[in-house]
Structures are given as C-alpha cells and as structure tokens.
Enzyme design. Sequence first.
Site, PDB file in Angstrom:
ATOM      1  CB  CYS A  83      45.819  30.744  -0.967  1.00 43.32           C
ATOM      2  SG  CYS A  83      45.398  29.434  -2.481  1.00 43.32           S
ATOM      3  CG  ASP A 125       3.694  12.338   5.920  1.00 43.27           C
ATOM      4  OD1 ASP A 125       3.570  11.747   7.247  1.00 43.27           O
ATOM      5  OD2 ASP A 125       4.531  13.100   5.404  1.00 43.27           O
ATOM      6  CB  CYS A 148      48.839  29.800  -4.793  1.00 43.19           C
ATOM      7  SG  CYS A 148      48.144  31.300  -4.077  1.00 43.19           S
ATOM      8  CB  CYS A 195      43.319  32.998  -3.029  1.00 44.63           C
ATOM      9  SG  CYS A 195      45.088  32.953  -3.670  1.00 44.63           S
ATOM     10  CE  LYS A 209       5.307   4.541   7.517  1.00 44.39           C
ATOM     11  NZ  LYS A 209       4.816   6.051   8.045  1.00 44.39           N
ATOM     12  CE1 TYR A 259      -3.243   1.519   9.583  1.00 41.09           C
ATOM     13  CE2 TYR A 259      -3.161   3.624   8.463  1.00 41.09           C
ATOM     14  CZ  TYR A 259      -3.029   3.121   9.552  1.00 41.09           C
ATOM     15  OH  TYR A 259      -2.485   3.625  10.799  1.00 41.09           O
ATOM     16  CD  GLU A 285      -2.148  -1.136   2.771  1.00 45.61           C
ATOM     17  OE1 GLU A 285      -2.248  -0.413   3.768  1.00 45.61           O
ATOM     18  OE2 GLU A 285      -2.451  -2.334   3.380  1.00 45.61           O
ATOM     19  CE  LYS A 333       8.947   6.136   7.576  1.00 47.83           C
ATOM     20  NZ  LYS A 333       9.519   7.023   8.252  1.00 47.83           N
ATOM     21  CB  CYS A 369      46.030  31.216  -7.099  1.00 45.85           C
ATOM     22  SG  CYS A 369      45.411  29.875  -6.465  1.00 45.85           S
TER      23      CYS A 369
HETATM   24  S1  IVH Z   1      -0.505  -0.300   8.933  1.00 51.40           S
HETATM   25  C1  IVH Z   1       0.654  -2.288  13.247  1.00 51.40           C
HETATM   26  N1  IVH Z   1      -0.645   0.896   6.823  1.00 51.40           N
HETATM   27  O1  IVH Z   1       2.407   4.626   9.478  1.00 51.40           O
HETATM   28  C2  IVH Z   1       0.831  -0.958  12.314  1.00 51.40           C
HETATM   29  N2  IVH Z   1      -0.003   2.255   8.703  1.00 51.40           N
HETATM   30  O2  IVH Z   1       4.866   4.076  10.862  1.00 51.40           O
HETATM   31  C3  IVH Z   1      -0.174  -1.121  11.322  1.00 51.40           C
HETATM   32  N3  IVH Z   1       0.740   4.505   7.908  1.00 51.40           N
HETATM   33  O3  IVH Z   1       0.866   4.456  12.731  1.00 51.40           O
HETATM   34  C4  IVH Z   1      -0.101   0.371  10.617  1.00 51.40           C
HETATM   35  N4  IVH Z   1      -0.025   4.570   5.956  1.00 51.40           N
HETATM   36  O4  IVH Z   1      -0.060   5.893  11.003  1.00 51.40           O
HETATM   37  C5  IVH Z   1      -0.377   1.089   7.760  1.00 51.40           C
HETATM   38  N5  IVH Z   1      -0.928   1.847   4.577  1.00 51.40           N
HETATM   39  C6  IVH Z   1      -0.535   2.028   5.818  1.00 51.40           C
HETATM   40  C7  IVH Z   1       0.030   3.181   6.243  1.00 51.40           C
HETATM   41  C8  IVH Z   1       0.193   3.226   7.559  1.00 51.40           C
HETATM   42  C9  IVH Z   1       0.374   5.276   6.813  1.00 51.40           C
HETATM   43  C10 IVH Z   1       1.085   5.111   9.322  1.00 51.40           C
HETATM   44  C11 IVH Z   1       0.163   4.851  10.574  1.00 51.40           C
HETATM   45  C12 IVH Z   1       1.150   4.006  11.382  1.00 51.40           C
HETATM   46  C13 IVH Z   1       2.706   4.399  10.967  1.00 51.40           C
HETATM   47  C14 IVH Z   1       3.643   3.515  11.170  1.00 51.40           C
END
Ligand code: IVH
Length: 680
Positions: free
Chosen positions: A418, A129, A421, A436, A127, A237, A125, A324, A442
């Site tokens: 320098c 933010d 030189c 210099c 990640k 998620y 998936e 990451k 130089c």
């Molecule tokens: S699964 C047991 N899936 O990342 C932990 N986390 O660094 C299950 N996060 O606290 C987390 N996208 O806030 C999961 N697709 C994703 C995510 C995700 C972002 C965040 C989440 C978690 C943190 C961990």
Amino acid sequence: MSNKLTNPQILQQMRVLITALKDHNHAYYVLDNPKIDDNEYDQLRRELVELENQHPNLVQLDSPTNQVGDKPLAAFTQVMHDIPMLSLGNVFDEAGLKDFMRKVNDRLAETPTTAMSKNPAYEMELKLDGLAVSLKYEHGAFIQAVTRGDGQTGEDITQNVKTIRNLPLVLPQAKNIEVLEVRGEVLMPKAGFNKLNRQAEENGDKTFANPRNAAAGSLRQLDPAIAGSRPLAFYGYSVNQGLPEEVETQYDALQWLNQLGFTISDTVVVKNADEAMAFYQSVIEKRAGLAFEIDGTVIKVNNLALQESLGYLSREPRWATAFKFPAETVMTTLNAIEWQVGRTGAITPVGKLTPVQVGGVTVSNVTLHNFGEIQRLDVRAGDTVSVHRAGDVIPKVTRVWHERRPDDTTAVTLPSNCPVCDSPVVLPEGEALARCSGGLYCPAQQQEALIHFVSRKAMDIDGLGERWLISFFEHGIVKTVADIYQLKDHQQALTTLEKLGEKSVQNMLVAIEKSKATTLPRFIYALGIRGVGESTALNLAKQFGDLDHIMQADIETLQKTPDVGDVTAELVYDFFRAEHNVEVICRLQQAGVHWQPVTEVSTQAQPLAGQTWVITGTLHQMGRSEAKAKLQALGAKVSGSVSAKTTALLAGEKAGSKLTKAESLGVSIVNEDAFMAMLQ
Ligand code: IVH
C-alpha cells in the site's frame, strides 16, 4: 521538445503524423466512417503544422496540410469547383477570438485601401455540424450540387440533394442571375436522426454514430430514392457567385438568401469581442434545445469587400474563423500512474497527465479505475491518450495511442504494498479491484474504519458521534480504533475541542467503557473486514468459537464457514496476516475489550456446541447444505474433512473415502435416518 530532436527523428515524427492523417482522411471523407473524434484529428494536424513551421526544409511533398480532405470515391462524377471550397481556422476561447480580431486589424492596416477599416463589424452564425455542399442555379433553376471533396474537386450529388425537402428547386427572384452559387451545410436534424436509428435498430441494420455521419451516409447513396427517404435539410451560409452588387455584407447576403427561399440559421452582427462573446455564450446555452447539432459558432468579417481584400491563407480565409465549443475529447501525454487508497481500501490507479483543456476545464489527473482497466486499455506511463469529458462527466481515458508509444515504456504492475501504509496489497482472483490489507491501520482507511467501529451494529458507542470522531481524527487524538479506548487519558484536550462540554465528554467516556463488554460476532463485524457483514461475522464466530481460531485459520478452513466464499475467505485471511491489524486487535484486548466465548453463551440452545461434524454421500430427505445449516444451528462446527477431532460423520448414500477414514479413526457414524430422528 522537437528542438532537441535530430532531423531524422523529426522526419520520422512527420511521417507518422502524415500516415495517420491520411488514414483518417480516407476514413472520414471517403468511407464516412471516422475512426477518431474531430478534435483529435485537429490536434494531430496541428502537431504536423507545428513541426512543418519549425522545420520548413523538411516539409513532405505529400503532406495532407497541402490539401483538404481526400480524393472522392470514383462512383460519383467528379466536378471541379469554380472557386475552391476551403476550410476554417479554429479558436476556442476569448483569447483566441481576440487574437483572430487582432490579426484581421493588422492585415487591414497593411494596405492603404483598408487602413481606415480598423475594428470592422463581424457577422456571427452557428457552426452547423453537417457536410459542406455547393449548389448551382442557372437562371433561377437548380442544376447541380457538389460535395466539398478535397476542396478543389468534389462529387456530383445533384440527384440526392434534389430530394432534400427544404431545398428550393426554383428561385423565381433569381431568374435574371445567370449563375448563382450558394454554399451551405447539409445536415440531419436530431429528431430525424433518432428516428432513423430506431428504425435501423428494429430492422437489425447498422446504426449511425451521429447525425453528421448519417447525413454523409445519406448523401453518398447511389440510389436517390434512399437519400430521399432520409430526413436531410440544407442551411445556406454563403453566396459565392451571382450575388447582386447592392448586397454588401454577409448579414445581408444571408437575408437575401432567406428571401429567395433558403433556410438560414441564426445570424447576428457584432461590433467587438464582448458582443461576440455574448453571442457565443447565448449559443452555448441554447445548444441542447436546437433541432440540429452544432459544434460552435462562426465569426466572419461582415463587409464583403473587406473579406475580399483580406483574402486567404493556404486553406483558410483570413476573414473568418470557427469559434468552437471547448473540445470534449483531447489528446495528451499520460506521464505517470500513481496509486491511491480509497476510504474502503480500494487501490485505484490515477493517471497524471500533461494538463489539457477538455470541455472547457483543465484536466491534469484522470482515474483509471482499477488494475483491470489498465490491462484492458493497455496503457503505460509515457503513452499518448485521448481524454474525454462532456458536461459534468468525470474525465475518462477513451483511447490509448499505441502506435505513438515511445520505446522506453514498461508495463504497469500492481504495487505489492500500500502506498500509504505499506501493508500488502491483495487482488482476489478474478477481481479487477485491488485492496490494501492494512484495514484498521492504514491512515487512508482509518476514518472509514473508525466510523464503522463505533456504529450501532458494531461496538455501539452511541455517545461518540461521527462528527466528533472525525474531529478527533483530524486533531490526531484518535488514529486507530484502539485509540478510542485511550480517550480517557485526553479529557483535557477533549473539553477544549469545539462545543464539547464536560458533561458530553463524561457521557462519551461512559459509553466507551460500556462498549468494552461486547460479543464476538459484534467485535468481528466491528473490525470492518471487507466482505464480512453482520451475518458473516456471526457465522465466523459460531464456526470457530473464538477469535484466535479465526485468526489462525487457513483459507481452506475459513471457506467451510457458511456464506464464506473464496473471495471472503481470502480477505479474512489477509486481514489477519497484516501485522498492523493484529497489533490493533491486541491493543483493543489490552484496553479491556472482551466477550464471552460463543460456546458458553449458547450451550443451552445449542446441544451440539463444541462438536465437529462432517457430511458425506447423498442425502435424500434434505440437501447437504440444509443439513449443514441444521447442524450449525444446533451449535456444531461443520468441517470438510475427517480427522481425529471429528465428533461424527453424517454419511448418506454412496459415501466413499470419508466413511472409510471415519471408520478407521473410530469416529461415530450417523446415517440419514438416525440424523432425522436426532433432529426430531
Ligand atoms: S463558412 C471559407 N459558415 O465548417 C470557408 N462554414 O470547418 C467558409 N460550417 O467546410 C465556410 N457551419 O462545412 C461556414 N455557418 C457556417 C458553417 C460552416 C458549418 C462548416 C463548413 C466548412 C467547415 C469548416
């Protein structure tokens, strides 16, 4: 390194790290105002974990490695999670990914029930933010939302989460499920974030540093109306309670969530590391075009039963990890500061780092720009620094960790000579950039000096092109500009160089010979003195008449030249104080470079040539600088003080001590009217 340390020293390091981590936890989780980058935080944490692993007997009871985050603010009701909300481990590259997969396999092999499940399928998936939130539904009705908090206890933010536009408040298909717990990320899409910040700017309010902070700030509003006005979104998620038994994989769980009405992000099933790498790469490529910010991908064992048997490791699941994007800000040690000389003579400090991966590239050097920047950062050799590099951006020191400075460091000083030189280094007052003074001599500056010297407005040696000049330089035939006039002794060597026929060599040598007859302004300009362009060279030539006078002039006298300010005067002065420059000039003159004295060239057009004038008092019909320019145009030198050598004093109203002195020396005194008449 820590092996050599004594226990009290290790303990002290641990305490420093614990205090820092607690501080950052508070800033991040409680105040929503992180003081450092996530990567820097992870790095501090890793250092502590490493020390704790090496010295388990010294582990501190209050170590933040025992908890996730910090205690929530008291204003929201605190809620215990039914199932702890944990975090994820991190990997950053293919090796890390394979290592994670290997550990999964090893663990599966340990138990008879899972021994057959080697190389399981994984689900991947994005990640996201944002902030992790746990949602509860009873019989299909939304009843509660809780933040992660410290992982065990979070804050009840139900009222705020209720306002999130894409959150389903009722799940008709889940009416029969007593308790359904869905976890996911609350985030602020980029477009909404930009709009929010624009509005804040217009209203003179504080802006948010990034969408994650904006989302966090919005969820922490005690007034749900404010949270409701913020562009938030929820992406599910995981399903942590109430998932129908027939759903057996993470992939299917997400599809099920989607059917219920939840937004989910990209999800794929991969069979091996190669496929995982391919997904990771494809996400990197589309990252910029996504509606929201992500900081990597997440890889999870797809089969939920296998997830369960793999279990957890203190605060992380064994069945998942964050894969990451390369960290863009990383901490490392700056071991030394070296000084380099650029082609223009600029002396720039370069930080020598313990090599680190930043933004996917190994960085071992970082420019510190100039001495002023060193002072601004207050950086020393031995300091821990944060280095930032995003995309193609040149790595930069963004922070110096003064609290981690070792005891034995010393403040950085500008080298007096320098490094190439050995000529004196000059730092004009008020400037950040040191230079210099070696100029022509130089080696670091010679190539640039050579190209400038032969250029059209300088010595105008058009038979000697830049490419050849550089080639001669690289072959060691020409080192300084004076060597150009010795080329005739190297005819043999020249003809053997690439693509240089006898005819071209001949033409070139003729052009070099011809250039020997030049003018003083051209010659001064050709020397390539910093701050001395064509017009300053002309002014210097007119003001002083010949080279010797310029070379001998002190800074104050140089400053009297039109358009020569404090800085240029100092640069000219220093240039002629560097012995090597003087040596090169002597060699040029010995080789036959010559010019006619300026006075002789211009007597006809300049009736005041050879005269020295001083201006004093207030003039009414023109400004003093205009009068100065007029006098200079007529060939006069304009000086700031009256002496026996002064030809005339132009005295305006309220003339003071200069007038008295001129009278006592018998210098002729010209009043403004007489001066105007003279100009006529
Ligand atoms: S699964 C047991 N899936 O990342 C932990 N986390 O660094 C299950 N996060 O606290 C987390 N996208 O806030 C999961 N697709 C994703 C995510 C995700 C972002 C965040 C989440 C978690 C943190 C961990």
